[in-house]
Design a protein around this motif. Sequence first.
Motif, PDB file in Angstrom:
ATOM      1  N   PHE A 146       0.835  -1.207   0.000  1.00  0.00           N
ATOM      2  CA  PHE A 146       0.000   0.000   0.000  1.00  0.00           C
ATOM      3  C   PHE A 146       0.867   1.253   0.000  1.00  0.00           C
ATOM      4  O   PHE A 146       0.560   2.235  -0.659  1.00  0.00           O
ATOM      5  N   SER A 147       1.951   1.209   0.744  1.00  0.00           N
ATOM      6  CA  SER A 147       2.765   2.407   0.922  1.00  0.00           C
ATOM      7  C   SER A 147       3.662   2.700  -0.293  1.00  0.00           C
ATOM      8  O   SER A 147       3.661   3.799  -0.842  1.00  0.00           O
ATOM      9  N   LEU A 148       4.433   1.702  -0.721  1.00  0.00           N
ATOM     10  CA  LEU A 148       5.416   1.928  -1.797  1.00  0.00           C
ATOM     11  C   LEU A 148       4.909   1.497  -3.179  1.00  0.00           C
ATOM     12  O   LEU A 148       5.538   1.799  -4.189  1.00  0.00           O
ATOM     13  N   GLY A 149       3.835   0.728  -3.195  1.00  0.00           N
ATOM     14  CA  GLY A 149       3.293   0.280  -4.478  1.00  0.00           C
ATOM     15  C   GLY A 149       3.897  -1.026  -4.971  1.00  0.00           C
ATOM     16  O   GLY A 149       3.485  -1.546  -6.004  1.00  0.00           O
ATOM     17  N   PHE A 150       4.902  -1.526  -4.261  1.00  0.00           N
ATOM     18  CA  PHE A 150       5.454  -2.837  -4.615  1.00  0.00           C
ATOM     19  C   PHE A 150       6.082  -3.467  -3.375  1.00  0.00           C
ATOM     20  O   PHE A 150       6.332  -2.794  -2.376  1.00  0.00           O
ATOM     21  N   THR A 151       6.325  -4.752  -3.465  1.00  0.00           N
ATOM     22  CA  THR A 151       7.067  -5.443  -2.407  1.00  0.00           C
ATOM     23  C   THR A 151       7.769  -6.640  -3.029  1.00  0.00           C
ATOM     24  O   THR A 151       7.501  -7.009  -4.177  1.00  0.00           O
ATOM     25  N   ILE A 152       8.711  -7.220  -2.272  1.00  0.00           N
ATOM     26  CA  ILE A 152       9.406  -8.422  -2.756  1.00  0.00           C
ATOM     27  C   ILE A 152       9.248  -9.520  -1.709  1.00  0.00           C
ATOM     28  O   ILE A 152       9.617  -9.342  -0.545  1.00  0.00           O
ATOM     29  N   LEU A 153       8.656 -10.625  -2.124  1.00  0.00           N
ATOM     30  CA  LEU A 153       8.522 -11.789  -1.250  1.00  0.00           C
ATOM     31  C   LEU A 153       9.627 -12.777  -1.608  1.00  0.00           C
ATOM     32  O   LEU A 153       9.908 -12.993  -2.789  1.00  0.00           O
ATOM     33  N   GLU A 154      10.250 -13.365  -0.602  1.00  0.00           N
ATOM     34  CA  GLU A 154      11.349 -14.312  -0.849  1.00  0.00           C
ATOM     35  C   GLU A 154      10.961 -15.711  -0.385  1.00  0.00           C
ATOM     36  O   GLU A 154      10.082 -15.879   0.465  1.00  0.00           O
ATOM     37  N   ASN A 155      11.641 -16.690  -0.955  1.00  0.00           N
ATOM     38  CA  ASN A 155      11.506 -18.092  -0.518  1.00  0.00           C
ATOM     39  C   ASN A 155      10.115 -18.672  -0.751  1.00  0.00           C
ATOM     40  O   ASN A 155       9.581 -19.393   0.086  1.00  0.00           O
ATOM     41  N   ILE A 156       9.532 -18.313  -1.867  1.00  0.00           N
ATOM     42  CA  ILE A 156       8.307 -18.999  -2.289  1.00  0.00           C
ATOM     43  C   ILE A 156       8.763 -20.265  -3.007  1.00  0.00           C
ATOM     44  O   ILE A 156       9.625 -20.218  -3.899  1.00  0.00           O
ATOM     45  N   GLN A 157       8.216 -21.399  -2.606  1.00  0.00           N
ATOM     46  CA  GLN A 157       8.756 -22.684  -3.043  1.00  0.00           C
ATOM     47  C   GLN A 157       8.474 -23.023  -4.500  1.00  0.00           C
ATOM     48  O   GLN A 157       9.278 -23.685  -5.154  1.00  0.00           O
ATOM     49  N   SER A 158       7.326 -22.599  -4.999  1.00  0.00           N
ATOM     50  CA  SER A 158       6.913 -23.072  -6.330  1.00  0.00           C
ATOM     51  C   SER A 158       5.815 -22.162  -6.868  1.00  0.00           C
ATOM     52  O   SER A 158       5.242 -21.360  -6.124  1.00  0.00           O
ATOM     53  N   THR A 159       5.533 -22.319  -8.159  1.00  0.00           N
ATOM     54  CA  THR A 159       4.415 -21.572  -8.728  1.00  0.00           C
ATOM     55  C   THR A 159       3.093 -22.000  -8.081  1.00  0.00           C
ATOM     56  O   THR A 159       2.168 -21.205  -7.973  1.00  0.00           O
ATOM     57  N   TYR A 181      -5.382 -13.649 -21.982  1.00  0.00           N
ATOM     58  CA  TYR A 181      -5.320 -14.598 -23.095  1.00  0.00           C
ATOM     59  C   TYR A 181      -3.973 -15.283 -23.171  1.00  0.00           C
ATOM     60  O   TYR A 181      -3.773 -16.191 -23.987  1.00  0.00           O
ATOM     61  N   TYR A 182      -3.027 -14.880 -22.337  1.00  0.00           N
ATOM     62  CA  TYR A 182      -1.764 -15.612 -22.220  1.00  0.00           C
ATOM     63  C   TYR A 182      -1.904 -16.798 -21.251  1.00  0.00           C
ATOM     64  O   TYR A 182      -0.984 -17.599 -21.140  1.00  0.00           O
ATOM     65  N   GLY A 183      -3.003 -16.831 -20.502  1.00  0.00           N
ATOM     66  CA  GLY A 183      -3.219 -17.922 -19.555  1.00  0.00           C
ATOM     67  C   GLY A 183      -3.337 -17.415 -18.127  1.00  0.00           C
ATOM     68  O   GLY A 183      -3.382 -16.204 -17.886  1.00  0.00           O
ATOM     69  N   ARG A 184      -3.428 -18.376 -17.180  1.00  0.00           N
ATOM     70  CA  ARG A 184      -3.502 -18.009 -15.753  1.00  0.00           C
ATOM     71  C   ARG A 184      -2.117 -17.626 -15.258  1.00  0.00           C
ATOM     72  O   ARG A 184      -1.924 -16.587 -14.656  1.00  0.00           O
ATOM     73  N   LEU A 185      -1.156 -18.508 -15.508  1.00  0.00           N
ATOM     74  CA  LEU A 185       0.248 -18.240 -15.215  1.00  0.00           C
ATOM     75  C   LEU A 185       0.903 -17.922 -16.545  1.00  0.00           C
ATOM     76  O   LEU A 185       0.749 -18.674 -17.512  1.00  0.00           O
ATOM     77  N   HIS A 226      23.539 -17.370 -22.980  1.00  0.00           N
ATOM     78  CA  HIS A 226      24.403 -17.744 -21.852  1.00  0.00           C
ATOM     79  C   HIS A 226      23.596 -17.619 -20.572  1.00  0.00           C
ATOM     80  O   HIS A 226      23.628 -16.590 -19.901  1.00  0.00           O
ATOM     81  N   GLY A 227      22.880 -18.644 -20.242  1.00  0.00           N
ATOM     82  CA  GLY A 227      22.100 -18.629 -19.012  1.00  0.00           C
ATOM     83  C   GLY A 227      20.613 -18.515 -19.277  1.00  0.00           C
ATOM     84  O   GLY A 227      20.186 -18.256 -20.405  1.00  0.00           O
ATOM     85  N   THR A 228      19.845 -18.713 -18.232  1.00  0.00           N
ATOM     86  CA  THR A 228      18.387 -18.755 -18.321  1.00  0.00           C
ATOM     87  C   THR A 228      17.797 -17.705 -17.387  1.00  0.00           C
ATOM     88  O   THR A 228      18.292 -17.508 -16.283  1.00  0.00           O
ATOM     89  N   ARG A 229      16.798 -17.011 -17.880  1.00  0.00           N
ATOM     90  CA  ARG A 229      16.007 -16.135 -17.009  1.00  0.00           C
ATOM     91  C   ARG A 229      14.555 -16.517 -17.242  1.00  0.00           C
ATOM     92  O   ARG A 229      14.005 -16.286 -18.313  1.00  0.00           O
ATOM     93  N   HIS A 230      13.954 -17.122 -16.239  1.00  0.00           N
ATOM     94  CA  HIS A 230      12.593 -17.632 -16.382  1.00  0.00           C
ATOM     95  C   HIS A 230      11.735 -17.108 -15.229  1.00  0.00           C
ATOM     96  O   HIS A 230      11.934 -17.467 -14.074  1.00  0.00           O
ATOM     97  N   LEU A 231      10.812 -16.225 -15.570  1.00  0.00           N
ATOM     98  CA  LEU A 231       9.845 -15.730 -14.587  1.00  0.00           C
ATOM     99  C   LEU A 231       8.464 -16.289 -14.931  1.00  0.00           C
ATOM    100  O   LEU A 231       8.238 -16.737 -16.063  1.00  0.00           O
ATOM    101  N   GLU A 232       7.570 -16.260 -13.962  1.00  0.00           N
ATOM    102  CA  GLU A 232       6.161 -16.581 -14.225  1.00  0.00           C
ATOM    103  C   GLU A 232       5.323 -15.448 -13.636  1.00  0.00           C
ATOM    104  O   GLU A 232       5.525 -15.052 -12.482  1.00  0.00           O
ATOM    105  N   GLY A 233       4.414 -14.943 -14.447  1.00  0.00           N
ATOM    106  CA  GLY A 233       3.565 -13.842 -13.979  1.00  0.00           C
ATOM    107  C   GLY A 233       2.159 -14.312 -13.682  1.00  0.00           C
ATOM    108  O   GLY A 233       1.644 -15.232 -14.335  1.00  0.00           O
ATOM    109  N   ILE A 234       1.556 -13.708 -12.677  1.00  0.00           N
ATOM    110  CA  ILE A 234       0.155 -14.013 -12.378  1.00  0.00           C
ATOM    111  C   ILE A 234      -0.483 -12.724 -11.861  1.00  0.00           C
ATOM    112  O   ILE A 234       0.182 -11.918 -11.214  1.00  0.00           O
ATOM    113  N   PHE A 235      -1.748 -12.542 -12.181  1.00  0.00           N
ATOM    114  CA  PHE A 235      -2.410 -11.265 -11.901  1.00  0.00           C
ATOM    115  C   PHE A 235      -3.648 -11.445 -11.022  1.00  0.00           C
ATOM    116  O   PHE A 235      -4.300 -12.491 -11.043  1.00  0.00           O
TER     117      PHE A 235
END
Lengths: 364, 364
Positions: free
Chosen positions: A126-139, A156-160, A336-345
């Motif tokens: 609420f205050s800053l408009g964003f936060t970072i959660l750590e150590n979430i085990q899985s999607t 239309y891209y899906g749930r995740l 050179h390397g992988t960057r894989h995020l998953e978005g959900i809304f």
Amino acid sequence: MQGERLITVNGKHFHYSWLRDNCLCPECRDPNSFQKIYDISEAQSPPEPLSVVEEEDTLTITWKEQPIHQSIFPTSWLMAQVNELDTSEESLNKITLWNKAELEKEPILRHDFPNCDADMWVNQLFSLGFTILENIQSTQELESLVCSIGPVYETYYGRLIPVKPIKGTKAVDLAYASVYPLLPHTDFTYLNAGRVLQFLYCVEHNASGGESIVVDGYRVAKDFRQNYPEYFNVLAETPVHFKQFDLHSQYYLCNINPILKLNQKGEVSEIYFSHKNCKPNLKFDKIESFYEAYRAFFKYLKSSDYQYLYRLKAGDCLVIQNFRILHGRTAYDANHGTRHLEGIFLDWDYFKGRHHFKQFQHLY
Amino acid sequence: MQGERLITVNGKHFHYSWLRDNCLCPECRDPNSFQKIYDISEAQSPPEPLSVVEEEDTLTITWKEQPIHQSIFPTSWLMAQVNELDTSEESLNKITLWNKAELEKEPILRHDFPNCDADMWVNQLFSLGFTILENIQSTQELESLVCSIGPVYETYYGRLIPVKPIKGTKAVDLAYASVYPLLPHTDFTYLNAGRVLQFLYCVEHNASGGESIVVDGYRVAKDFRQNYPEYFNVLAETPVHFKQFDLHSQYYLCNINPILKLNQKGEVSEIYFSHKNCKPNLKFDKIESFYEAYRAFFKYLKSSDYQYLYRLKAGDCLVIQNFRILHGRTAYDANHGTRHLEGIFLDWDYFKGRHHFKQFQHLY
């Protein structure tokens, strides 16, 4: 104090029309759904009281109706309504605007999700408009978190939504093209979906580059307004087309919004900015001034003074108010390397609605 | 014709800033996603042409840049952009406003879903704001239809929302209380979800009463504007709180919108009306005029002149533009017979986006 059309309780005015419309009795308001049953359009004329009795804790009004009707309002309820007059996002919840330097002074930006106090990250959101959660085990764990708040806002891209380079196929969005930096933007400008909360979860990240960027759009807009009031007005007053043509899914999506949307009080409440989707089909005489303002605002957004960079690691989740915070990333080399995020809304209304439930449930 | 900041093609003006921003070459616009790559904020000054060549089918502009850059625009593409200047719902698609008498003159309102031409019901939906599909076999078939267009808009009631009296438990919404008539309203006024398409599918209906009601909000608003221009302005200019307190799901949902939302051209584009959720927490000096306008508009909505009544039978599905058409039903006796509908929602943007894809894909 009573006037012809109003009554004053503890120094606050209440209009008889409003009081009659909001009678709390079980005939007028359904006690299960709390929804209004009384139909004010059936009344012959504006409501008039026969008698008004003020006691310490209640206001009792007997109405000149056939048959007569009585409304009893707890004073505490009436006072809470006065506060609710002013339910903008900004007034109900403490908001702290930030730039990069200010943010880096803050002590806590990351929350150990399995062990932290949920109030901490909710308040930060609420205050800053964003936060970072750590150590979430899985999607799965992420999806459970979202579903515990409200229904997933599916696109239309899906749930995740996988955010990673798509090898061998043509990318339908620049977000999947690692070679480009992704400039600060808000998502889904081309859909009627500005007011969503975005969860960007990191599954894997060992590529060099690809730092995540967040920018406080409210802060940028405030500084921009101060320095370029005329440009600010152009961006607040010019409705802009945001478009997405998707050959694969067969959509030509288009939504129209000003880049800076103001609330009733003239404050910026929503920001729509996605250069890749912006196609300002304006009347000719508006174009010159629009592009001047647009270029100037875009430069603000790209300024490193406003950009907070953060390297997501596996298990981290960036949570972003899409209508306030712009996000992006630096370029990286997907070879050179992988960057894989998953978005959900999630619709922000549900997040806010759960929060407000706790604040206001004593009134029901 | 060339002026300092513009070029005229077939009598239509195009501004250099806009042309440079919308260059179609593969460096400036990604050929896979069709998204813009060129960043106009990086240009040192407003774009200037070195040379402009008009041929029969193309406009070629060489830009004064380091290195020089060339943009080639097909004339047909440029002309289509002019038409797109004016992409309001009303101008792109034929809209026919209706009242009850006019609607009853129309020959076809119902479509045999398994056998009809899809264009027929799609066009009717654009034109009248609603349509009726018949002979849908099951909720599964309905869900398949919706999913073939876009993702289901899921609410906290679920993907498919049962609309029937809930025996033995307390109703969370008046819609489930059969004893009351359900006055014309739009759905989800308390969420940021006005622009959805509603599918109301009839599973069973053998109760007496419980006729479905639809009202063309655009038509009502037009007549209201003509007869009460001042009241119309009040409803267009006053942002109203719509609230839903849900004890079971623990939400206090609130959204703020004017009852009549106007587009850029001053036409009504969205209607928000749900008396049971309307809680106008207005400043005191706005209340009297608001309630006068509200009562008058509500009487219009309840007038039988505008209401089209239809008795849904099993297999029928009423499809409604929630931002234009108000819906409701007459009261019925749930102790003698069953009325069971299932509701499912789709973001209108997807429906429109699929339609516009067909109209505009030749430009990509």
